[in-house]
Enzyme design. Structure first.
Site, PDB file in Angstrom:
ATOM      1  N   ASN A   9      77.787  24.044  44.187  1.00 29.11           N
ATOM      2  CA  ASN A   9      79.007  24.487  43.490  1.00 29.11           C
ATOM      3  C   ASN A   9      79.196  25.980  43.625  1.00 29.11           C
ATOM      4  O   ASN A   9      78.254  26.719  43.930  1.00 29.11           O
ATOM      5  CB  ASN A   9      78.906  24.213  41.977  1.00 29.11           C
ATOM      6  CG  ASN A   9      78.929  22.734  41.630  1.00 29.11           C
ATOM      7  OD1 ASN A   9      79.380  21.910  42.417  1.00 29.11           O
ATOM      8  ND2 ASN A   9      78.433  22.414  40.453  1.00 29.11           N
ATOM      9  N   ASP A  11      80.143  28.751  40.772  1.00 26.90           N
ATOM     10  CA  ASP A  11      80.263  28.864  39.314  1.00 26.90           C
ATOM     11  C   ASP A  11      81.155  30.053  38.954  1.00 26.90           C
ATOM     12  O   ASP A  11      80.902  31.176  39.404  1.00 26.90           O
ATOM     13  CB  ASP A  11      78.885  29.104  38.677  1.00 26.90           C
ATOM     14  CG  ASP A  11      77.935  27.927  38.837  1.00 26.90           C
ATOM     15  OD1 ASP A  11      78.366  26.865  39.330  1.00 26.90           O
ATOM     16  OD2 ASP A  11      76.755  28.072  38.464  1.00 26.90           O
ATOM     17  N   GLU A 134      74.388  15.020  39.786  1.00 25.27           N
ATOM     18  CA  GLU A 134      75.745  15.427  40.150  1.00 25.27           C
ATOM     19  C   GLU A 134      76.233  14.780  41.445  1.00 25.27           C
ATOM     20  O   GLU A 134      77.344  15.068  41.881  1.00 25.27           O
ATOM     21  CB  GLU A 134      75.835  16.958  40.238  1.00 25.27           C
ATOM     22  CG  GLU A 134      75.677  17.625  38.879  1.00 25.27           C
ATOM     23  CD  GLU A 134      75.903  19.126  38.870  1.00 25.27           C
ATOM     24  OE1 GLU A 134      76.402  19.642  37.863  1.00 25.27           O
ATOM     25  OE2 GLU A 134      75.566  19.782  39.868  1.00 25.27           O
ATOM     26  N   GLY A 215      63.781  23.243  25.694  1.00 26.11           N
ATOM     27  CA  GLY A 215      64.441  24.537  25.588  1.00 26.11           C
ATOM     28  C   GLY A 215      63.437  25.624  25.243  1.00 26.11           C
ATOM     29  O   GLY A 215      62.347  25.699  25.832  1.00 26.11           O
ATOM     30  N   ALA A 216      63.772  26.440  24.252  1.00 29.34           N
ATOM     31  CA  ALA A 216      62.904  27.560  23.872  1.00 29.34           C
ATOM     32  C   ALA A 216      61.550  27.091  23.335  1.00 29.34           C
ATOM     33  O   ALA A 216      60.608  27.874  23.226  1.00 29.34           O
ATOM     34  CB  ALA A 216      63.604  28.411  22.822  1.00 29.34           C
ATOM     35  N   GLY A 218      59.628  24.896  24.823  1.00 26.83           N
ATOM     36  CA  GLY A 218      58.691  24.627  25.912  1.00 26.83           C
ATOM     37  C   GLY A 218      58.852  23.231  26.477  1.00 26.83           C
ATOM     38  O   GLY A 218      59.971  22.786  26.764  1.00 26.83           O
ATOM     39  N   ASP A 245      67.126  24.117  35.948  1.00 23.43           N
ATOM     40  CA  ASP A 245      66.983  24.036  37.410  1.00 23.43           C
ATOM     41  C   ASP A 245      65.796  24.869  37.883  1.00 23.43           C
ATOM     42  O   ASP A 245      65.059  24.468  38.793  1.00 23.43           O
ATOM     43  CB  ASP A 245      68.265  24.513  38.093  1.00 23.43           C
ATOM     44  CG  ASP A 245      69.462  23.639  37.738  1.00 23.43           C
ATOM     45  OD1 ASP A 245      69.268  22.429  37.516  1.00 23.43           O
ATOM     46  OD2 ASP A 245      70.584  24.169  37.668  1.00 23.43           O
ATOM     47  N   GLY A 280      73.631  34.094  35.418  1.00 20.38           N
ATOM     48  CA  GLY A 280      73.877  33.325  36.648  1.00 20.38           C
ATOM     49  C   GLY A 280      72.766  32.324  36.884  1.00 20.38           C
ATOM     50  O   GLY A 280      71.618  32.546  36.488  1.00 20.38           O
ATOM     51  N   SER A 284      69.248  34.077  38.741  1.00 18.18           N
ATOM     52  CA  SER A 284      68.160  34.180  37.770  1.00 18.18           C
ATOM     53  C   SER A 284      66.901  33.428  38.202  1.00 18.18           C
ATOM     54  O   SER A 284      65.887  33.491  37.503  1.00 18.18           O
ATOM     55  CB  SER A 284      68.627  33.637  36.419  1.00 18.18           C
ATOM     56  OG  SER A 284      68.853  32.244  36.510  1.00 18.18           O
TER      57      SER A 284
HETATM   58  O1  RIB Z   1      72.496  23.605  35.852  1.00 16.90           O
HETATM   59  C1  RIB Z   1      73.452  24.614  35.980  1.00 16.90           C
HETATM   60  C2  RIB Z   1      74.519  24.200  36.952  1.00 16.90           C
HETATM   61  O2  RIB Z   1      75.284  23.159  36.408  1.00 16.90           O
HETATM   62  C3  RIB Z   1      75.528  25.288  37.269  1.00 16.90           C
HETATM   63  O3  RIB Z   1      75.119  26.112  38.331  1.00 16.90           O
HETATM   64  C4  RIB Z   1      76.801  24.511  37.543  1.00 16.90           C
HETATM   65  O4  RIB Z   1      77.214  24.570  38.865  1.00 16.90           O
HETATM   66  C5  RIB Z   1      76.502  23.083  37.089  1.00 16.90           C
HETATM   67  O5  RIB Z   1      76.327  22.246  38.146  1.00 16.90           O
END
Ligand code: RIB
Length: 299
Positions: A9, A11, A134, A215-216, A218, A245, A280, A284
């Site tokens: 994608n 973003d 996705e 999440g925070a 762990g 990710d 981002g 990141s």
């Molecule tokens: O996991 C984050 C991602 O979810 C973003 O980069 C966005 O593109 C969505 O797919």
């Protein structure tokens, strides 16, 4: 080698004072554009964590295709099986509030037309195939079949959880990574008890490790009879986009590099925490030396 079959994608990100409710407009000062997509993000995260990575997916014939692939290309990821199709590159519209929390709307674009057949004869029994949520679910299931036939290991992060029968997806998975809401969604579909601990106990199998990210807080995980829990190190979060990710990419890279499961989890937690400190999704994704340094400190 890690092969990622999934989304690519662009973003478009706006920082807002708070995330909007349904029907509401909230304004922010400006927008920034970043390369994204859960597939591409995980590919870059795995590469930065030290793995050799191939990306299989699609972009459109439009102005977004090039920036969407720029980080992957710069990192040296094999893009020979990324196809250019008629239509629009996937697009994500992302709002971020001052605590770093986000809200994301995705236009799938050419990600909706990726085909598992593109993986044929491209996997070996030494490979890990990484999948997310996705791509079309039917193609994800077929990709698992291709991997099974090749003897490759399947790493699935069903984000977002696809509509359909989750049990059919789980059958072919060797490493499952979900967050708490994805675990709850899958638990409802599988008619099992709610909560991360019950999810681990019910979904782990002799051939499948299960990880629930908190999440925070762990992560908790199960592999065979073993159970693991690691707290996330405290960081100043500016943007949580892509933290999951980064976790998946670092975890898969560590497994691909033959690290023990417990160490791989620490590296995933470290990568996810570091990813929250930079705006981002791909910008990141942390580098392996930083991941290793922080992972050493996780008890
Ligand atoms: O996991 C984050 C991602 O979810 C973003 O980069 C966005 O593109 C969505 O797919």
């Amino acid at each position: 080698m890690i092969t990622v079959f999934g989304s690519i994608n662009l973003d478009l990100v706006v920082s807002v004072p708070r995330l909007p409710k349904a029907g509401e407009t909230v304004s922010g000062p400006d927008h920034q554009s970043f390369a994204g997509g859960k597939g591409a993000n995980q590919a870059l995260a795995a590469c930065r964590a030290g793995a050799a990575v191939k990306m299989v997916g699609a972009v459109g014939r439009d102005a977004f295709a090039r920036p969407a692939l720029a980080n992957l290309r710069d990192a040296g990821i094999d893009l020979s099986d990324v196809r250019e199709l008629d239509g629009a590159t996937g697009l994500a519209l992302i709002g971020i509030d001052p605590s770093g929390e986000n809200q994301i709307i995705v236009a799938s674009g050419t990600n909706a037309r990726v085909e598992a057949g593109w993986l044929d004869r491209r996997l070996t029994d030494a490979d890990i195939l990484m999948l997310q949520g996705e791509a079309p679910y039917a193609e994800i299931l077929q990709a698992m079949d291709v991997a099974r036939r090749a003897g490759a290991s399947v790493f699935w992060n069903p984000a977002p959880v696809p509509a359909g029968n989750p049990a059919s997806g789980l059958e072919g998975v060797n490493t499952l990574v979900v967050n708490e809401s994805e675990a709850a969604f899958l638990a409802a579909g599988l008619a099992i008890a709610e909560g991360p601990a019950a999810f681990l106990d019910n979904v782990v199998s002799p051939s499948r490790a299960v990880v629930v990210t908190l999440g925070a807080e762990g992560v908790v995980a199960a592999r065979g009879d073993e159970r693991f829990r690691f707290a996330s190190p405290a960081v100043e979060a500016v943007d949580t986009t892509g933290a999951g990710d980064a976790f998946c990419g670092a975890l898969a890279a560590a497994l691909d590099l033959g690290r023990p499961f417990e160490r791989a989890l620490r590296e995933g937690v470290a990568a996810g925490a570091l990813a929250c400190t930079v705006t981002g999704a791909q910008s990141s994704a942390p580098m392996k030396a930083d991941i290793a340094r922080l992972a050493d400190q996780i008890a």
